[in-house]
Design a protein around this motif. Structure first.
Motif, short mmCIF file in Angstrom:
data_model
loop_
_atom_site.label_atom_id
_atom_site.label_comp_id
_atom_site.label_asym_id
_atom_site.label_seq_id
_atom_site.Cartn_x
_atom_site.Cartn_y
_atom_site.Cartn_z
N HIS A 71 0.87 -1.32 0.00
CA HIS A 71 0.06 -0.01 -0.12
C HIS A 71 0.75 1.35 -0.05
O HIS A 71 0.43 2.32 0.61
CB HIS A 71 -0.97 0.07 1.41
N GLY A 101 1.63 3.49 -2.48
CA GLY A 101 1.03 4.40 -2.95
C GLY A 101 -0.13 5.16 -2.16
O GLY A 101 0.04 6.28 -2.23
N LYS A 102 -0.92 4.40 -1.42
CA LYS A 102 -2.11 5.17 -0.75
C LYS A 102 -1.31 5.80 0.45
O LYS A 102 -1.57 6.80 0.75
CB LYS A 102 -2.63 3.98 -0.25
N ILE A 103 -0.15 5.12 1.08
CA ILE A 103 0.33 5.75 2.14
C ILE A 103 1.04 7.24 1.83
O ILE A 103 0.90 8.02 2.43
CB ILE A 103 1.14 5.07 2.95
N ASP A 104 1.72 7.03 0.53
CA ASP A 104 2.31 8.30 0.15
C ASP A 104 1.41 9.16 -0.15
O ASP A 104 1.39 10.49 0.15
CB ASP A 104 3.13 8.11 -1.17
N HIS A 105 0.09 9.07 -0.63
CA HIS A 105 -0.80 10.02 -1.13
C HIS A 105 -1.37 10.39 0.11
O HIS A 105 -1.53 11.69 0.59
CB HIS A 105 -1.92 9.36 -1.77
N GLY A 106 -1.57 9.71 1.23
CA GLY A 106 -2.07 10.25 2.67
C GLY A 106 -0.74 11.25 3.25
O GLY A 106 -1.33 12.25 3.57
N LYS A 130 -1.24 14.55 1.32
CA LYS A 130 -2.47 15.17 1.76
C LYS A 130 -2.20 15.62 3.05
O LYS A 130 -3.01 16.89 3.20
CB LYS A 130 -3.74 14.18 1.63
#
Length: 103
Positions: free
Chosen positions: A25, A27-32, A35
């Motif tokens: 995950h 990519g999702k963690i990077d996005h978070g 953000k």
């Protein structure tokens, strides 16, 4: 068995699980992370932008280390390719197969 050895034995499976999740995950963690950094930067009206950017970079580097990613873009969730591309022999000392000793 000492206290430290006991602790390492108990935390080993958790460390492996965290590494797997970070790799799956990323990519999702990077996005978070991005953000959250953007929100904090907006709330502080850009006063701490350089510190926020530095912290964001450090968090992403830590995520990459946890996920055992040696190559690829940070947070892309990709697994690194194996050493060599199969067309050229590996460089000496790069972890490739060791040639037999000369007779």
């Amino acid at each position: 068995m000492g206290l430290l050895d006991s602790l390492k034995a108990k935390l080993g499976p958790a460390k492996d699980k965290v590494a797997d999740l970070a790799q799956q995950h990323g990519g999702k963690i990077d996005h978070g992370i991005d953000k959250a950094a953007k929100l904090v930067d907006e709330k502080t009206k850009g006063k701490y932008s350089d510190k926020i950017h530095s912290g964001t970079d450090k968090a992403k580097d830590a995520l990459d280390r946890i996920g055992h990613k040696e190559g690829g873009a940070p947070g892309d969730g990709a697994t690194p390719p194996p050493p060599g591309d199969g067309t050229t022999p590996p460089a000496p000392g790069s972890g490739g197969p060791t040639p037999p000793p000369a007779a």
